[in-house]
Write a protein that holds these residues in place. Structure first.
Motif, PDB file in Angstrom:
ATOM      1  N   GLU A  74      18.519  61.259  55.354  1.00  0.00           N
ATOM      2  CA  GLU A  74      19.607  62.138  54.919  1.00  0.00           C
ATOM      3  C   GLU A  74      20.949  61.426  55.050  1.00  0.00           C
ATOM      4  O   GLU A  74      21.863  61.632  54.257  1.00  0.00           O
ATOM      5  CB  GLU A  74      19.611  63.430  55.752  1.00  0.00           C
ATOM      6  N   ARG A  80       9.954  69.299  59.556  1.00  0.00           N
ATOM      7  CA  ARG A  80       9.736  68.989  58.140  1.00  0.00           C
ATOM      8  C   ARG A  80      10.268  70.091  57.224  1.00  0.00           C
ATOM      9  O   ARG A  80      10.089  71.274  57.493  1.00  0.00           O
ATOM     10  CB  ARG A  80       8.250  68.794  57.841  1.00  0.00           C
ATOM     11  N   GLY A  81      10.927  69.669  56.166  1.00  0.00           N
ATOM     12  CA  GLY A  81      11.470  70.630  55.206  1.00  0.00           C
ATOM     13  C   GLY A  81      12.695  71.369  55.715  1.00  0.00           C
ATOM     14  O   GLY A  81      13.126  72.360  55.135  1.00  0.00           O
ATOM     15  N   THR A  99      11.575  60.469  53.697  1.00  0.00           N
ATOM     16  CA  THR A  99      11.246  60.928  55.053  1.00  0.00           C
ATOM     17  C   THR A  99       9.813  60.510  55.427  1.00  0.00           C
ATOM     18  O   THR A  99       9.557  60.116  56.562  1.00  0.00           O
ATOM     19  CB  THR A  99      11.456  62.447  55.176  1.00  0.00           C
ATOM     20  N   SER A 135      19.052  66.607  51.036  1.00  0.00           N
ATOM     21  CA  SER A 135      17.872  66.028  51.683  1.00  0.00           C
ATOM     22  C   SER A 135      17.886  64.521  51.483  1.00  0.00           C
ATOM     23  O   SER A 135      18.695  63.995  50.719  1.00  0.00           O
ATOM     24  CB  SER A 135      16.597  66.541  51.001  1.00  0.00           C
TER      25      SER A 135
HETATM   26  N1  ASP Z   1      13.844  65.205  54.425  1.00  0.00           N
HETATM   27  C1  ASP Z   1      13.230  66.179  55.294  1.00  0.00           C
HETATM   28  C2  ASP Z   1      11.754  66.316  54.968  1.00  0.00           C
HETATM   29  O1  ASP Z   1      11.289  65.751  54.012  1.00  0.00           O
HETATM   30  C3  ASP Z   1      13.903  67.482  55.268  1.00  0.00           C
HETATM   31  C4  ASP Z   1      13.933  68.172  53.927  1.00  0.00           C
HETATM   32  O2  ASP Z   1      13.835  67.540  52.894  1.00  0.00           O
HETATM   33  O3  ASP Z   1      14.092  69.377  53.894  1.00  0.00           O
HETATM   34  O4  ASP Z   1      11.057  66.975  55.678  1.00  0.00           O
END
Ligand code: ASP
Ligand code: MG
Length: 461
Positions: A126, A206-207, A43, A37
């Motif tokens: 990333e 996200r995520g 982010t 990440s």
């Molecule tokens: N960096 C991205 C976010 O914060 C993806 C991740 O971390 O999974 O959403």
């Protein structure tokens, strides 16, 4: 081969990255594909930069880009201070930040921020983290190859939340990884970032790095997928709300999917799907405590029946649809759901009676159009003060007395809706948002604390 995904807190700073690299170093025999990440909070910062670009506030955007560049340059210097590649890594960081600055500048002067541009900006976190960590791994003697995730993860052109093309991913990844592996100890790539078939940058939402990891795992037929975070695996409830949670050593794919969907913040909700396709075990592990057991997410027949967790979703929306026209009439539900589908609003729980339909959905969705369309033939009431609590576990219908005990622990609050999933994995309740935290604590207490209940028990005492 294995896939090891490290989240933002596992790559937050020099100390965390050093720990992460040593975890990878212990797994080289299993040929890891490392998925990272962005550094934690980066982010969010990139989202702020896109907002500035949209508002044509170049000065503010530049300020944030300065912060971004400074944080990454400092990190590269700290990680690589004793190595010959420090200058090269810092030059790369500078170059990435310069390109970002130029791009944001162009968006500001054009005065138009599309999702396509947004995804390009957001993807830089990333890109930066994987670049630096690749240098750091090599500097520590792990011969590591850098792979651009956009060559592997193909998505639709929904730029901010690309829909993965499973067939294309499965076709591309093995060859790209095999090629990168020749003469190397490890391969590193970015989570979250993807591209359309034409090669335009997209992101997975996200995520989404967890999702990247499981997509790559699926394509490689990996032995396992490891999701490294900053907690000891999956717990019986959110420890920020419930004081005495327990860690869960194993859960099924279905339980994990329900938990992720119904509020547990440990995994991206889509992560399980690719793993299920190839029956690949997923481990949720803690990079601050690498020796810990974590949680294994496995095929259902390897998992005991019983309650595993109490999850909640705070920001939900309860929609009540009332119409006497639905009494004894077929096709009413179809009419209702056609509207949800038309406006792409997804529904979580449903419960119907003769003249009434109650539905819950994620509170972040825009439902104005849906309400307008439904109001043409029904009375519609939108309630935003509600929250949802879900008791999740395999075959919980077989647990005699579960409902009684759970309802007893909800004695101090109003319950507006109850829904038991057809999958027998989840029983959910809708309560007032104001009573949600107490209710979660109470239910958890009944199920996991007072009764000394152990996963696998067939009875609730
Ligand atoms: N960096 C991205 C976010 O914060 C993806 C991740 O971390 O999974 O959403
Ligand atoms: Mg995450």
């Amino acid at each position: 081969m294995i896939v090891m995904k490290f989240g933002g807190t596992s790559v937050a700073n020099c100390e965390a990255i050093t720990r992460t690299i040593s975890i990878v170093g212990d797994r080289l025999a299993q040929k890891p594909v490392v998925v990272v990440s962005a550094l934690s909070k980066v982010t969010d910062l990139l989202y702020r930069i896109t907002d500035c670009a949209g508002a044509r506030d170049r000065e503010a955007a530049d300020g944030y880009i300065d912060d971004l560049a400074a944080r990454h340059t400092e990190l590269a210097k700290e990680l690589l201070k004793d190595s010959g590649s420090c200058d090269e890594a810092c030059a790369k960081v500078e170059e990435i930040c310069r390109e970002l600055r130029d791009f944001v500048g162009a968006v500001c002067s054009l005065g138009e921020l599309t999702d396509r541009s947004r995804a390009r900006i957001i993807s830089r976190g990333e890109w930066l983290s994987s670049t630096i960590i690749c240098y750091a791994m090599n500097a520590r003697g792990i011969v590591t190859r850098f792979v651009d995730a956009r060559r592997m993860i193909v998505t639709s052109d929904c730029y901010m939340k690309g829909e993965p093309d499973m067939a294309a991913i499965a076709a591309r990844v093995p060859e790209i990884v095999a090629e990168a592996y020749s003469g190397a100890d490890a391969v590193i790539t970015q989570g979250f970032i993807a591209a359309t078939a034409k090669g335009e940058t997209t992101v997975l939402g996200r995520g989404g790095s967890d999702y990247s990891a499981s997509l790559i795992g699926m394509a490689l037929d990996a032995e396992r997928i490891e999701i490294w975070t900053d907690v000891d695996g999956v717990r019986t409830a959110d420890p920020r709300i419930v004081p005495d949670t327990k860690s869960i050593s194993r859960i099924s794919f279905e339980e994990a999917a329900e938990m992720a969907h119904f509020g547990a913040k440990v995994l991206h909700p889509m992560t399980i799907e690719p793993a299920v396709m190839k029956n690949i075990p997923v481990y949720v592990l803690n990079s601050m405590n690498p020796a810990g057991e974590g949680t294994a997410i496995l095929q259902s027949d390897r998992i005991e029946d019983g309650v595993k967790s109490v999850s909640y979703k705070e920001n939900i929306l309860l929609l009540n649809i009332f119409s006497t026209k639905m009494i004894n009439v077929s096709g009413f539900l179809q009419k209702v759901f056609a509207i949800f589908s038309q406006y792409k609003v997804s529904v979580d729980l449903i419960s119907t009676s003769e003249a009434n339909i109650s539905l819950t959905m994620d509170g972040n969705q825009d439902i104005d159009e849906v309400v307008k369309a439904l109001s043409e033939f029904a009375e519609v009431d939108v309630d935003r003060d509600k929250a949802q609590i879900s008791v999740i576990g395999k075959n919980i219908v077989n647990l005699r007395g579960l409902l009684k005990q759970t309802m007893a622990s909800l004695k101090d609050c109003n319950v507006y809706m109850i829904s038991q999933g057809a999958s027998f994995v989840n029983i959910s309740f809708v309560v007032d948002r104001s009573s949600m935290k107490d209710a979660v604590r109470e239910v958890h207490k009944y199920l996991f604390e007072d009764n000394g209940y152990e996963s696998g028990d067939q009875r609730i005492r």
